[in-house]
Design a protein around this motif. Structure first.
Motif, PDB file in Angstrom:
ATOM      1  N   SER A  38       0.836  -1.196   0.000  1.00 28.08           N
ATOM      2  CA  SER A  38       0.000   0.000   0.000  1.00 28.08           C
ATOM      3  C   SER A  38       0.867   1.241   0.000  1.00 28.08           C
ATOM      4  CB  SER A  38      -0.914   0.005   1.221  1.00 28.08           C
ATOM      5  OG  SER A  38      -1.829  -1.056   1.165  1.00 28.08           O
TER       6      SER A  38
ATOM      7  N   ALA B 116       0.456   5.556   0.567  1.00 28.24           N
ATOM      8  CA  ALA B 116      -0.359   6.714   0.905  1.00 28.24           C
ATOM      9  C   ALA B 116       0.405   7.978   0.531  1.00 28.24           C
ATOM     10  CB  ALA B 116      -0.680   6.717   2.392  1.00 28.24           C
TER      11      ALA B 116
ATOM     12  N   SER C 163       0.281  12.366   0.291  1.00 26.58           N
ATOM     13  CA  SER C 163      -0.365  13.570   0.793  1.00 26.58           C
ATOM     14  C   SER C 163       0.424  14.791   0.350  1.00 26.58           C
ATOM     15  CB  SER C 163      -0.444  13.527   2.322  1.00 26.58           C
ATOM     16  OG  SER C 163       0.859  13.473   2.891  1.00 26.58           O
TER      17      SER C 163
ATOM     18  N   ASP D 288      -7.442   4.520  -4.675  1.00 25.11           N
ATOM     19  CA  ASP D 288      -8.639   5.080  -4.067  1.00 25.11           C
ATOM     20  C   ASP D 288      -8.372   6.573  -3.895  1.00 25.11           C
ATOM     21  OD1 ASP D 288     -10.690   5.955  -2.426  1.00 25.11           O
ATOM     22  OD2 ASP D 288     -10.729   4.117  -1.251  1.00 25.11           O
ATOM     23  N   ASN D 289      -8.919   7.357  -4.794  1.00 25.65           N
ATOM     24  CA  ASN D 289      -8.644   8.800  -4.754  1.00 25.65           C
ATOM     25  C   ASN D 289      -9.311   9.495  -3.571  1.00 25.65           C
ATOM     26  OD1 ASN D 289      -6.977   8.656  -6.935  1.00 25.65           O
ATOM     27  ND2 ASN D 289      -8.471   9.432  -8.413  1.00 25.65           N
ATOM     28  N   ALA D 290     -10.306   8.865  -3.000  1.00 23.59           N
ATOM     29  CA  ALA D 290     -10.941   9.444  -1.810  1.00 23.59           C
ATOM     30  C   ALA D 290     -10.026   9.312  -0.592  1.00 23.59           C
ATOM     31  CB  ALA D 290     -12.270   8.753  -1.542  1.00 23.59           C
ATOM     32  N   LYS D 291      -9.191   8.283  -0.604  1.00 21.81           N
ATOM     33  CA  LYS D 291      -8.295   8.033   0.517  1.00 21.81           C
ATOM     34  C   LYS D 291      -6.840   8.382   0.202  1.00 21.81           C
ATOM     35  CE  LYS D 291     -11.106   4.253   2.371  1.00 21.81           C
ATOM     36  NZ  LYS D 291     -11.139   2.814   2.755  1.00 21.81           N
ATOM     37  N   ASN D 292      -6.584   8.788  -1.040  1.00 20.44           N
ATOM     38  CA  ASN D 292      -5.214   9.101  -1.474  1.00 20.44           C
ATOM     39  C   ASN D 292      -4.275   7.912  -1.284  1.00 20.44           C
ATOM     40  OD1 ASN D 292      -6.236  11.633  -1.942  1.00 20.44           O
ATOM     41  ND2 ASN D 292      -4.700  12.725  -0.754  1.00 20.44           N
ATOM     42  N   THR D 293      -4.761   6.758  -1.689  1.00 16.18           N
ATOM     43  CA  THR D 293      -3.942   5.558  -1.560  1.00 16.18           C
ATOM     44  C   THR D 293      -3.887   4.790  -2.874  1.00 16.18           C
ATOM     45  OG1 THR D 293      -5.830   4.268  -0.797  1.00 16.18           O
ATOM     46  CG2 THR D 293      -4.444   5.280   0.897  1.00 16.18           C
TER      47      THR D 293
END
Length: 124
Positions: A21, A23, A25, A73-78
């Motif tokens: 995974s 992430a 930001s 997952d663009n909502a979670k930036n992952t």
């Protein structure tokens, strides 16, 4: 400040599966292609797989086609890298990177931000 953090590496036996995974930001995640690269000991870093900003387009190295998949997952930036049927030759440090471009690419020069890497070891 853009941060890219990869996780999920480990030690597995040949034939097993593993999911990495990443992430990110500090930047507009959905506008940026994301890629995974890897570097085995004594070898140059190489492209593995990448996905476009929307997730609608992917690009694979021949060596992982049919075994690795990438999703985001663009909502979670992952962004996740699902690896199946792992082989000893997949052993490497895996790096997640954020591109300066929307479309996926194998060119490392297009990736502006890099994570710290996560080790994957596949034993025979």
């Amino acid at each position: 400040q853009v941060q890219v953090v990869a996780s999920g590496g480990g030690w597995v036996q040949a034939g097993a599966s593993l999911r990495l995974s990443c992430a990110a930001s500090g930047h507009t995640f959905s506008s940026s292609a994301m890629g995974w690269f890897r570097q085995a000991t004594g070898k140059e870093r190489e492209f593995v797989i990448a996905i476009s900003g929307s997730g609608g387009s992917t690009y694979y190295a021949d060596s992982v086609k049919g075994r690795f998949t990438i999703s985001r997952d663009n909502a979670k930036n992952t962004v996740d890298l699902q690896m199946k049927s792992l082989k000893p030759e997949d052993t490497a440090m895996y790096y997640c990177a954020a591109s300066s471009f929307y479309l996926p690419s194998r060119r490392q020069s297009e990736y502006e931000y890099w994570g710290q890497g996560t080790q994957v070891t596949v034993s025979s």
